[in-house]
Structures are given as C-alpha cells and as structure tokens.
Design an enzyme around this catalytic site. Structure first.
Site, PDB file in Angstrom:
ATOM      1  N   GLY A 235      48.627   0.878 -60.434  1.00 35.21           N
ATOM      2  CA  GLY A 235      49.605   1.823 -60.965  1.00 35.21           C
ATOM      3  C   GLY A 235      50.254   0.933 -62.091  1.00 35.21           C
ATOM      4  O   GLY A 235      51.147   1.421 -62.662  1.00 35.21           O
ATOM      5  N   GLU A 273      45.252  -2.901 -56.125  1.00 33.58           N
ATOM      6  CA  GLU A 273      44.087  -2.315 -56.685  1.00 33.58           C
ATOM      7  C   GLU A 273      44.411  -2.068 -58.126  1.00 33.58           C
ATOM      8  O   GLU A 273      44.055  -0.903 -58.588  1.00 33.58           O
ATOM      9  CB  GLU A 273      43.823  -1.223 -55.891  1.00 33.58           C
ATOM     10  CG  GLU A 273      43.360  -1.287 -54.329  1.00 33.58           C
ATOM     11  CD  GLU A 273      43.103  -0.178 -53.923  1.00 33.58           C
ATOM     12  OE1 GLU A 273      43.289   1.019 -54.338  1.00 33.58           O
ATOM     13  OE2 GLU A 273      42.637  -0.055 -52.590  1.00 33.58           O
ATOM     14  N   CYS A 351      31.702  20.072 -81.722  1.00 35.13           N
ATOM     15  CA  CYS A 351      32.134  21.554 -82.285  1.00 35.13           C
ATOM     16  C   CYS A 351      33.346  22.113 -81.319  1.00 35.13           C
ATOM     17  O   CYS A 351      33.042  23.381 -80.879  1.00 35.13           O
ATOM     18  CB  CYS A 351      30.949  22.467 -82.261  1.00 35.13           C
ATOM     19  SG  CYS A 351      29.584  21.902 -83.548  1.00 35.13           S
ATOM     20  N   TYR A 380      38.613   3.685 -68.673  1.00 39.16           N
ATOM     21  CA  TYR A 380      38.651   4.862 -68.609  1.00 39.16           C
ATOM     22  C   TYR A 380      38.459   5.572 -70.069  1.00 39.16           C
ATOM     23  O   TYR A 380      39.141   6.359 -70.454  1.00 39.16           O
ATOM     24  CB  TYR A 380      40.264   5.542 -68.086  1.00 39.16           C
ATOM     25  CG  TYR A 380      40.540   5.280 -66.743  1.00 39.16           C
ATOM     26  CD1 TYR A 380      40.064   5.565 -65.894  1.00 39.16           C
ATOM     27  CD2 TYR A 380      41.647   4.125 -66.389  1.00 39.16           C
ATOM     28  CE1 TYR A 380      40.317   5.470 -64.407  1.00 39.16           C
ATOM     29  CE2 TYR A 380      41.630   3.878 -65.227  1.00 39.16           C
ATOM     30  CZ  TYR A 380      41.118   4.485 -64.390  1.00 39.16           C
ATOM     31  OH  TYR A 380      41.563   4.075 -62.775  1.00 39.16           O
TER      32      TYR A 380
END
Length: 408
Positions: A235, A273, A351, A380
């Site tokens: 986090g 983590e 598109c 990410y």
C-alpha cells in the site's frame, strides 16, 4: 525520481532503436539497477522483526524476480502461475499465497510447491485448505485475512473498512478463529490486514500499522492464540499526477519504530508486501508519435502503442507523466507535421475513444516521429493490459543494468 528529467540511459536506448530499425519505437524499458537499489534501501531500513516480500503482481517478469530474489525476504503471489514463476528461479525462497479466488488445484499445487503461508479469505476457503492439506498428508500454515470495520479514506484504493470481496468481515473473527483452530490440517499462524493501496501519507501508514497491531493483540489475548506473523500488506504509494508528492519512506520507518517500541508482541514478525512502491519507478514506456491531428479544436498525438500495452492511466483515470524525446530521423519526402506550445491529448492506436494515456498536457514542441517516454511504468503496466485487442504487435521489453557501467 523526478519525472521532468530525462534518463540518459533510456534516451540512448531509444535513439539506438531508431538507428537500427525502421519500425516505430514501442517498448517498455526497465532499469534493474534502480530496482535493486530501491529494494536494498527498503529492506535495509526495516526495524528488527520486520520482513519484506515483493508483491509480484506489480511486475512478475523473470528479470525482476531474478533481480529481487537476493534482496527481499520472499515473494507474495496471487495465483499458481505466479508461484510457478518464483519456483523457476528458486526452490526454497519463501512464498506467501494470497488472492480471493483460489481454486482447489491451485491450493494443492501451492502446498506441493512448499509455499510458506496461505492467506485464507473466507470460512469456505479455510475448510477447503484443510481438506486439501489432509489429502496431501500435510498441515497448511494460514493467515486469516480480515476486512476491518475501521474507515480508511485517504488512499487511492481502499480494500477494507467497507464492503469488498477481500477477506473475512471483522465481525466474524471469533467464528473464523474457532473454525481455524478446529480444522485438523491447518495451523493458524497469524493475520493479514491489507486495507489500503497507493497511500502517500507515511505518518498515516504508520498509524495504520498501530491499528493492526492493536487488533491482533486484542485477538491474541482474547482467544489465547500463539501467533508468528502479522502481515500488514503493502500500500505504499506512488504519485502519478504530482511530481512533488511522494511516500516518505524514511519518515514511515521512523514512525514505525515508535509504534513497535510502544506495542510489544513477542515472537510475532511484521511482514510487508510492497509491489508498486518497488517497481514503478524502475520502468518506462516509450511510444513513437505516428500522427498529429486537430479535431473539433483539440490537438491529438496518436501513438504506436496505447492502453493495450499500458492500461494503468485509463484504469486509474489520470494523465500519466511523460517527456518528449525529440528524434531527428525523418524518411518522408514531405514536410514533417509538428505542433508548438499546445495542449495535447495522447491517444493510442486502438479503435476506441477510451484509448487515452494523457489529456490536455501542454507541450512546447512535438513532431510526428518523436517519442513520448512515460515514467513510473514499471508496475501494473504490461501485465494488466489487454495485449491482443485488435491484434497489434506487442511492445518489446528491454532490461538494462549499468552496475558495471554497461547497458544490457
């Protein structure tokens, strides 16, 4: 990292591309030296009794895992596919297995591949883990993931304090503990309390750990538990929109030290983590401008690339920070399109009008054939994107490490 300063190593790689190839630039570029040093700094500053696991969902490439394996204490995996990737580089590196939708086959293989801990997300999952472990003649070490009832309003993503698909409701903790203790092939090792993601307030994060610590102390005393771990998740945030704002890791470590001095849980290790915080600043996405146009009074730069490679800006609805890398190469026999001192919306080759990486960003000068270099793209990026939409060619992935003064 200051996203307004071009990284010379990356620029050299982009220019080398144009010297050697005819197709437009389209690549992710990853700086392994920065990744290694960032992880070393985080691990080395943690107080005693703390351990750092890399959340590999942020970027699970073999190159990143190889780079981090000698530094971090272990890896956090959210699927059996991620566990297999870890085991390809190490048979014994500690692995924590999380995620809300574990299948029976995944649980069985995870146990066979000797994961260290499994985050149990529900009562049903607890029963399944015990049953599968019994069939394998083993005991599964589990942490109960708890969705606390507290409110956590200050982060980009909130995964607790409100209804989500993650974890066991705090009101059900007594039942979950009782069930875990009753199941013959489970060992309850502690709790997982990952409540927020991409938080930029270091003091708030330390206070969050104190909330976790108090809850776990209360449960330990109330239910006479012997615990080994409190997993506080990750986090730690990255600011994509304000270069002057960042998560102050040294401040967090100072405040965390105070929390741990005030709250004692002998024998309990505190696990973290992080994923994005380690990986984001170590990657770039480079895409060449293939067209410039003005449509209904708005200027657009169309890239060779887009959200099918780098979905993060669209998913989070922000304009991703970029720099213009000017390239002088021009093969056409007609004038080179350019714009001067205008606001540009950066669109990809898909598109769909949603294929946008940045909106209304002022550029001093931009030409077809220049390259936009997006910073903070190491986490990410590629792995969360719809790679094969419209079947465009994939970008290249270039890893470099100048520890010995060389790019590789």
């Amino acid at each position: 990292m200051n996203p307004t300063v071009l990284d010379r190593k990356v620029v050299r790689l982009i220019k080398r591309w144009k010297e050697e190839r005819s197709e437009p630039v389209c690549a992710f570029l990853y700086d392994k030296k920065t990744l290694r040093e960032r992880a070393q700094a985080c691990v080395g500053s943690l107080p005693g009794g703390c351990r750092l696991f890399y959340a590999m969902k942020a970027n699970p490439s073999k190159e990143f895992l190889d780079c981090l394996a000698p530094v971090v204490h272990g890896f956090e995996a959210a699927s059996i596919g991620e566990i297999r990737k870890v085991r390809k580089i190490s048979e014994d590196k500690p692995v924590i297995f999380g995620g809300p939708g574990k299948k029976d086959a995944e649980i069985a293989e995870a146990l066979q591949r000797r994961v260290t801990l499994i985050h149990a997300e529900s009562m049903h999952e607890l029963r399944r883990i015990s049953l599968i472990a019994g069939g394998l003649g083993t005991v599964a070490q589990v942490l109960l993931r708890i969705n606390l009832r507290a409110s956590f309003p200050e982060a980009t993503l909130v995964m607790a304090g409100r209804p989500t698909q993650f974890g066991i409701d705090e009101e059900d903790v007594p039942e979950a503990i009782g069930l875990a203790q009753s199941l013959p092939h489970l060992s309850l090792e502690g709790f997982h309390l990952h409540s927020i993601s991409n938080n930029l307030d270091a003091s708030l994060h330390a206070r969050l750990i104190s909330v976790y610590w108090d809850r776990v102390t209360e449960w330990k005393d109330r239910f006479d538990l012997t615990l080994r771990y409190l997993n506080a998740g990750g986090g730690f945030g990255i600011s994509y929109t304000d270069p002057d704002r960042s998560f102050e890791w040294p401040l967090f470590i100072t405040e965390l030290g105070k929390v741990l001095e005030e709250r004692q849980l002998p024998g309990v290790e505190l696990l973290f983590e992080p994923g994005r915080y380690l990986a984001a600043a170590c990657g770039y996405y480079a895409a060449e401008v293939v067209d410039l146009k003005c449509n209904h009074g708005k200027h657009y730069a169309v890239l060779r690339g887009g959200s099918h490679h780098f979905r993060l800006p669209g998913a989070w609805q922000h304009s991703h920070p970029f720099e213009v890398v000017p390239l002088e190469h021009w093969d056409y026999p007609f004038a080179r399109p350019e714009v001067l001192d205008v606001e540009i919306t950066v669109a990809g080759e898909l598109c769909t009008p949603k294929d946008v990486l940045a909106r209304d960003v002022r550029v001093a000068r931009l030409r077809v054939g220049d390259v936009l270099l997006f910073h903070l793209a190491g986490a990410y990026g590629w792995t969360i994107s719809a790679h094969d939409f419209l079947s465009h060619a994939h970008p290249e992935h270039i890893y470099f490490d100048d520890t010995q003064g060389e790019l590789i």
